[in-house]
Design an enzyme around this catalytic site. Structure first.
Site, PDB file in Angstrom:
ATOM      1  N   SER A  30       0.851  -1.188   0.000  1.00 14.51           N
ATOM      2  CA  SER A  30       0.000   0.000   0.000  1.00 14.51           C
ATOM      3  C   SER A  30       0.884   1.234   0.000  1.00 14.51           C
ATOM      4  CB  SER A  30      -0.875   0.001   1.265  1.00 14.51           C
ATOM      5  OG  SER A  30      -1.502   1.236   1.484  1.00 14.51           O
ATOM      6  N   TYR A  77      -2.156  -1.192  10.602  1.00 15.15           N
ATOM      7  CA  TYR A  77      -2.123  -1.370   9.143  1.00 15.15           C
ATOM      8  C   TYR A  77      -0.766  -0.944   8.582  1.00 15.15           C
ATOM      9  CZ  TYR A  77      -3.913  -1.061   4.322  1.00 15.15           C
ATOM     10  OH  TYR A  77      -4.128  -1.228   2.968  1.00 15.15           O
TER      11      TYR A  77
END
Length: 287
Positions: A168, A181
């Site tokens: 990401s 995350y």
């Protein structure tokens, strides 16, 4: 794009959207494992690999969603086959069974670690049970999957294969209130490089990093944010989500899936330990 015409909907995949490549390893005897295959990017990646003729083991905890993935591949006349495998990535025995099943269907060469989750909270307020669950799914399970699949890839006649990890923009930098995350994605980038270091050139590791992707879950998040902040959905996308990006358009799941197809193919043979950063300039430009 005017505010009056701006609309969001779940993107529909057509056969023309899928990247289909001529590759000697893309055939029915080659197996790819895709986690998170019941929805979003995982679902579309499973379908994209089936469109390239592979036998795909689609793993997820959502049985109904896996059925929809199989149906979508059938609707698009994908020449490959999707084998749905109900898998809890927090259960080591389930992960082992997933890899054993894949090996039973042919030569296991490719793994796409896509399954993920999100929880929003600051570090002092972050529930440790959520931290543990998120890290189990997004970092420990990919490590175990690599551990179990690498011997199978090495046992093929030429040892050619790849493990692709869904990273990401948050694997490149940090923002507030997504600490678990961000920790997982940075760790996943380290795992990617470790796979490359041990892969002897033929067994590759790579990651895919994107910004916001127009998944069904994201559509709901945009609508909720617009209502909460009293702004338009367009403003949520362009100012809140894509404010730092140069390309003011969200990616679709199939565009991400096509990056995995390319990365697994022979065209990606020099992609080893590296990252496909497809973020519209999100992490590389600023004002």
């Amino acid at each position: 794009m005017s505010t009056n015409t701006f609309a969001l909907s779940e993107p529909e995949v057509t056969a023309d959207d899928l990247l289909v490549l001529d590759d000697p390893h893309f055939g029915p005897n080659t197996v790819a494992v895709v986690t998170g295959a019941a929805s979003g990017i995982g679902q579309t990646t499973a379908v994209a690999l089936a469109a390239n003729g592979l036998s795909v083991v689609g793993a997820d905890i959502d049985e109904d969603g896996l059925g929809e993935t199989v149906d979508l591949a059938d609707e698009l006349d994908a020449p490959g086959t999707i084998h749905p495998v109900l898998t809890d990535l927090t259960d080591d025995e389930d992960v082992e069974s997933m890899i054993d099943t894949a090996a039973d269907h042919g030569e296991l060469r490719y793994v796409a670690n896509i399954a993920g989750m999100q929880h929003i909270a600051s570090i002092p307020e972050f529930p440790m049970e959520k931290y543990d669950l998120l890290l189990d799914i997004m970092l420990r399970a990919p490590f175990l999957t690599a551990k179990l699949s690498m011997p199978h890839i090495r046992d093929t006649d030429d040892g050619v294969g790849a493990i692709g990890n869904m990273s990401s923009v948050h694997g490149h930098y940090a923002t507030q209130d997504k600490p678990a995350y961000i920790t997982a994605k940075h760790g996943l980038n380290g795992l990617t490089r470790s796979i490359a270091a041990e892969g002897e050139g033929t067994l590759r590791g790579f990651s895919v990093s994107v910004g916001y992707v127009l998944t069904p879950l994201m559509v709901n998040q945009i609508e909720d944010t617009a209502e909460e902040r009293g702004i338009s959905k367009q403003a949520v996308v362009e100012d809140v989500m894509l404010g730092q990006a140069r390309t003011k358009e969200m990616m679709t799941p199939v565009e991400v899936a096509n990056l995995f197809v390319f990365g697994f193919s022979g065209h990606g043979k020099h992609l080893n330990g590296g990252d496909l950063l497809w973020d519209g300039g999100y992490t590389t430009t600023y004002e």
